[in-house]
Motif scaffolding. Structure first.
Motif, PDB file in Angstrom:
ATOM      1  N   ALA A 103      19.336  38.881  10.616  1.00 24.88           N
ATOM      2  CA  ALA A 103      19.557  37.667   9.825  1.00 24.88           C
ATOM      3  C   ALA A 103      18.495  36.599  10.065  1.00 24.88           C
ATOM      4  O   ALA A 103      18.067  35.935   9.114  1.00 24.88           O
ATOM      5  N   PRO A 104      18.006  36.393  11.310  1.00 31.82           N
ATOM      6  CA  PRO A 104      16.973  35.372  11.499  1.00 31.82           C
ATOM      7  C   PRO A 104      15.681  35.672  10.724  1.00 31.82           C
ATOM      8  O   PRO A 104      15.013  34.759  10.245  1.00 31.82           O
ATOM      9  N   ILE A 105      15.337  36.957  10.585  1.00 33.82           N
ATOM     10  CA  ILE A 105      14.135  37.325   9.814  1.00 33.82           C
ATOM     11  C   ILE A 105      14.353  36.976   8.348  1.00 33.82           C
ATOM     12  O   ILE A 105      13.507  36.354   7.705  1.00 33.82           O
ATOM     13  N   VAL A 106      15.519  37.363   7.810  1.00 33.28           N
ATOM     14  CA  VAL A 106      15.829  37.119   6.402  1.00 33.28           C
ATOM     15  C   VAL A 106      15.940  35.620   6.144  1.00 33.28           C
ATOM     16  O   VAL A 106      15.528  35.121   5.089  1.00 33.28           O
ATOM     17  N   GLY A 107      16.442  34.872   7.126  1.00 28.52           N
ATOM     18  CA  GLY A 107      16.554  33.424   6.973  1.00 28.52           C
ATOM     19  C   GLY A 107      15.194  32.751   6.858  1.00 28.52           C
ATOM     20  O   GLY A 107      15.025  31.791   6.112  1.00 28.52           O
ATOM     21  N   LYS A 108      14.198  33.248   7.602  1.00 23.32           N
ATOM     22  CA  LYS A 108      12.864  32.634   7.591  1.00 23.32           C
ATOM     23  C   LYS A 108      11.952  33.261   6.530  1.00 23.32           C
ATOM     24  O   LYS A 108      10.964  32.639   6.132  1.00 23.32           O
ATOM     25  N   ALA A 109      12.264  34.501   6.099  1.00 25.45           N
ATOM     26  CA  ALA A 109      11.467  35.176   5.056  1.00 25.45           C
ATOM     27  C   ALA A 109      12.442  35.714   4.005  1.00 25.45           C
ATOM     28  O   ALA A 109      12.805  36.890   4.013  1.00 25.45           O
ATOM     29  N   PRO A 110      12.903  34.860   3.075  1.00 21.37           N
ATOM     30  CA  PRO A 110      13.947  35.250   2.125  1.00 21.37           C
ATOM     31  C   PRO A 110      13.560  36.416   1.209  1.00 21.37           C
ATOM     32  O   PRO A 110      14.427  37.111   0.707  1.00 21.37           O
ATOM     33  N   ARG A 111      12.301  36.654   1.002  1.00 25.66           N
ATOM     34  CA  ARG A 111      11.931  37.779   0.122  1.00 25.66           C
ATOM     35  C   ARG A 111      12.236  39.130   0.764  1.00 25.66           C
ATOM     36  O   ARG A 111      12.195  40.158   0.107  1.00 25.66           O
ATOM     37  N   LEU A 112      12.557  39.149   2.054  1.00 23.62           N
ATOM     38  CA  LEU A 112      12.943  40.387   2.734  1.00 23.62           C
ATOM     39  C   LEU A 112      14.456  40.617   2.704  1.00 23.62           C
ATOM     40  O   LEU A 112      14.948  41.568   3.306  1.00 23.62           O
ATOM     41  N   GLU A 113      15.180  39.760   2.005  1.00 24.32           N
ATOM     42  CA  GLU A 113      16.639  39.873   1.936  1.00 24.32           C
ATOM     43  C   GLU A 113      17.051  41.235   1.366  1.00 24.32           C
ATOM     44  O   GLU A 113      16.502  41.709   0.376  1.00 24.32           O
ATOM     45  N   GLY A 114      17.998  41.854   2.027  1.00 22.84           N
ATOM     46  CA  GLY A 114      18.484  43.169   1.599  1.00 22.84           C
ATOM     47  C   GLY A 114      17.632  44.310   2.126  1.00 22.84           C
ATOM     48  O   GLY A 114      17.937  45.485   1.890  1.00 22.84           O
ATOM     49  N   GLY A 115      16.573  43.973   2.852  1.00 25.55           N
ATOM     50  CA  GLY A 115      15.693  45.008   3.400  1.00 25.55           C
ATOM     51  C   GLY A 115      16.324  45.702   4.594  1.00 25.55           C
ATOM     52  O   GLY A 115      17.225  45.189   5.256  1.00 25.55           O
ATOM     53  N   ARG A 116      15.828  46.900   4.861  1.00 24.00           N
ATOM     54  CA  ARG A 116      16.299  47.699   6.004  1.00 24.00           C
ATOM     55  C   ARG A 116      15.073  48.215   6.746  1.00 24.00           C
ATOM     56  O   ARG A 116      13.982  48.293   6.178  1.00 24.00           O
ATOM     57  N   PHE A 117      15.261  48.597   8.007  1.00 20.11           N
ATOM     58  CA  PHE A 117      14.106  49.051   8.777  1.00 20.11           C
ATOM     59  C   PHE A 117      14.480  50.204   9.687  1.00 20.11           C
ATOM     60  O   PHE A 117      15.653  50.483   9.957  1.00 20.11           O
ATOM     61  N   THR A 118      13.425  50.845  10.194  1.00 17.79           N
ATOM     62  CA  THR A 118      13.531  51.857  11.229  1.00 17.79           C
ATOM     63  C   THR A 118      12.248  51.791  12.035  1.00 17.79           C
ATOM     64  O   THR A 118      11.275  51.163  11.612  1.00 17.79           O
ATOM     65  N   VAL A 119      12.234  52.430  13.180  1.00 20.31           N
ATOM     66  CA  VAL A 119      11.030  52.467  14.014  1.00 20.31           C
ATOM     67  C   VAL A 119      10.538  53.904  14.045  1.00 20.31           C
ATOM     68  O   VAL A 119      11.300  54.834  14.325  1.00 20.31           O
ATOM     69  N   ASP A 120       9.266  54.070  13.737  1.00 16.70           N
ATOM     70  CA  ASP A 120       8.626  55.386  13.692  1.00 16.70           C
ATOM     71  C   ASP A 120       8.437  55.922  15.110  1.00 16.70           C
ATOM     72  O   ASP A 120       8.549  55.176  16.092  1.00 16.70           O
ATOM     73  N   ARG A 121       8.089  57.193  15.249  1.00 20.86           N
ATOM     74  CA  ARG A 121       7.879  57.796  16.565  1.00 20.86           C
ATOM     75  C   ARG A 121       6.723  57.150  17.327  1.00 20.86           C
ATOM     76  O   ARG A 121       6.722  57.110  18.537  1.00 20.86           O
ATOM     77  N   ASN A 122       5.752  56.648  16.575  1.00 16.55           N
ATOM     78  CA  ASN A 122       4.620  56.025  17.264  1.00 16.55           C
ATOM     79  C   ASN A 122       4.844  54.540  17.522  1.00 16.55           C
ATOM     80  O   ASN A 122       3.962  53.847  17.995  1.00 16.55           O
ATOM     81  N   GLY A 123       6.020  54.025  17.175  1.00 16.99           N
ATOM     82  CA  GLY A 123       6.355  52.632  17.439  1.00 16.99           C
ATOM     83  C   GLY A 123       6.099  51.719  16.262  1.00 16.99           C
ATOM     84  O   GLY A 123       6.239  50.502  16.379  1.00 16.99           O
ATOM     85  N   ALA A 124       5.748  52.267  15.109  1.00 15.18           N
ATOM     86  CA  ALA A 124       5.523  51.444  13.918  1.00 15.18           C
ATOM     87  C   ALA A 124       6.866  51.017  13.348  1.00 15.18           C
ATOM     88  O   ALA A 124       7.835  51.777  13.337  1.00 15.18           O
ATOM     89  N   ILE A 125       6.918  49.789  12.837  1.00 16.66           N
ATOM     90  CA  ILE A 125       8.137  49.276  12.203  1.00 16.66           C
ATOM     91  C   ILE A 125       8.014  49.548  10.711  1.00 16.66           C
ATOM     92  O   ILE A 125       7.079  49.087  10.058  1.00 16.66           O
ATOM     93  N   VAL A 126       8.950  50.324  10.180  1.00 18.09           N
ATOM     94  CA  VAL A 126       8.926  50.729   8.772  1.00 18.09           C
ATOM     95  C   VAL A 126      10.020  49.952   8.050  1.00 18.09           C
ATOM     96  O   VAL A 126      11.191  50.034   8.425  1.00 18.09           O
ATOM     97  N   ILE A 127       9.625  49.203   7.002  1.00 24.04           N
ATOM     98  CA  ILE A 127      10.591  48.377   6.268  1.00 24.04           C
ATOM     99  C   ILE A 127      10.725  48.905   4.853  1.00 24.04           C
ATOM    100  O   ILE A 127       9.723  49.179   4.171  1.00 24.04           O
ATOM    101  N   SER A 128      11.966  49.034   4.405  1.00 20.37           N
ATOM    102  CA  SER A 128      12.287  49.425   3.031  1.00 20.37           C
ATOM    103  C   SER A 128      12.994  48.247   2.381  1.00 20.37           C
ATOM    104  O   SER A 128      13.977  47.737   2.915  1.00 20.37           O
ATOM    105  N   LEU A 129      12.474  47.797   1.256  1.00 21.92           N
ATOM    106  CA  LEU A 129      13.056  46.647   0.573  1.00 21.92           C
ATOM    107  C   LEU A 129      14.376  47.020  -0.097  1.00 21.92           C
ATOM    108  O   LEU A 129      14.728  48.198  -0.197  1.00 21.92           O
ATOM    109  N   GLN A 130      15.074  46.001  -0.593  1.00 16.83           N
ATOM    110  CA  GLN A 130      16.373  46.210  -1.238  1.00 16.83           C
ATOM    111  C   GLN A 130      16.222  47.164  -2.423  1.00 16.83           C
ATOM    112  O   GLN A 130      15.277  47.068  -3.194  1.00 16.83           O
ATOM    113  N   HIS A 131      17.144  48.110  -2.568  1.00 18.52           N
ATOM    114  CA  HIS A 131      17.200  49.106  -3.640  1.00 18.52           C
ATOM    115  C   HIS A 131      16.005  50.057  -3.628  1.00 18.52           C
ATOM    116  O   HIS A 131      15.665  50.640  -4.647  1.00 18.52           O
TER     117      HIS A 131
END
Length: 186
Positions: free
Chosen positions: A147-175
Motif C-alpha cells: 500500500a505505501p508504494i501505491v500511495g506514493k505512485a498511484p499509477r501502480l495501483e492494482g499492480g502485483r509483483f514477484t521476485v525472480d531467481r536472480n533477485g529482480a523485482i517483476v511487476i505486472s500492472l492491473q489486468h
C-alpha cells in the motif's frame, strides 16, 4: 359293333345326368371358391393400400421433422462458429495486448524504482534471469504491491509483483498477465 357299345354307354340317360350334375357341382364349387378367394384378395389389397397411405403420411411427417431439425442444427452450428470466432479474436487481441516485448509501454521513473526497492527487499543472486519484460506470468504466484508504494505512485495501483531467481523485482500492472516492468538487482 364296337361303335354301338360306346354309343349306348354315352347315351345312357341316368349316367349322363349323374355326370352332368357332378360336373355342375364341381364347377359351382370352383366358382364359389374363386369368388371367395377374390373377395379375400380384395380385402387384402384394401388393407395394403391403407398401410401404404399411412406409411406415406408418416414419411411426410418424418421429412418435415427432419427439415426442422436440420435447420436448428445449422443455426446452432452457425452460432457456435460465430462464438468460436469471437472467442478466437478476443484471445488473439488479448495475446497481442499482452506481448509487450516489441515496445515496452510502461517505464518507471528513477524515483519510482527507488521507492519499489525501498519496500521490496530482494536478495541478489548469481542465477540467470528467468523473467523478462513481456514474459508470461500466468503460472507465477504474484503478490499485490504494498500500500505505501501505491500511495506514493498511484499509477501502480492494482499492480502485483514477484521476485525472480536472480533477485529482480517483476511487476505486472492491473489486468495484465505479463511482466510489465523488471527492476534488476543492484
Amino acid at each position: 359293333m364296337f361303335g354301338s357299345k360306346i354309343g349306348a354307354r354315352v347315351l345312357n340317360p341316368g349316367l349322363a345326368r349323374i355326370a352332368g350334375g357332378a360336373l355342375a357341382i364341381f364347377t359351382a364349387l370352383i366358382a364359389f371358391s374363386a369368388g371367395g378367394l377374390a373377395l379375400w384378395e380384395r380385402g387384402e389389397i384394401k388393407a395394403l393400400r391403407a398401410d401404404i397411405s399411412s406409411t406415406r403420411e408418416d414419411l411426410a411427417l418424418a421429412r418435415r421433422h427432419t427439415a426442422i431439425l436440420e435447420r436448428q442444427l445449422e443455426a446452432r452450428l452457425l452460432s457456435a462458429e460465430q462464438h468460436w470466432s469471437a472467442t478466437s479474436r478476443q484471445a488473439q487481441s488479448d495475446e497481442s495486448a499482452e506481448k509487450r516485448d516489441d515496445h515496452p509501454a510502461f517505464h518507471l521513473t528513477q524515483d519510482e524504482v527507488l521507492l519499489v526497492r525501498s519496500y521490496i527487499k530482494a536478495s541478489p543472486s548469481k542465477a540467470a534471469a528467468t523473467i523478462g519484460v513481456g514474459g508470461d506470468l500466468r503460472n507465477v504466484g504474484l503478490v499485490p504491491l504494498p500500500a505505501p508504494i501505491v500511495g506514493k505512485a498511484p499509477r501502480l495501483e492494482g499492480g502485483r509483483f514477484t521476485v525472480d531467481r536472480n533477485g529482480a523485482i517483476v511487476i505486472s500492472l492491473q489486468h495484465s498477465r505479463v511482466a510489465d516492468v523488471v527492476i534488476q538487482p543492484n
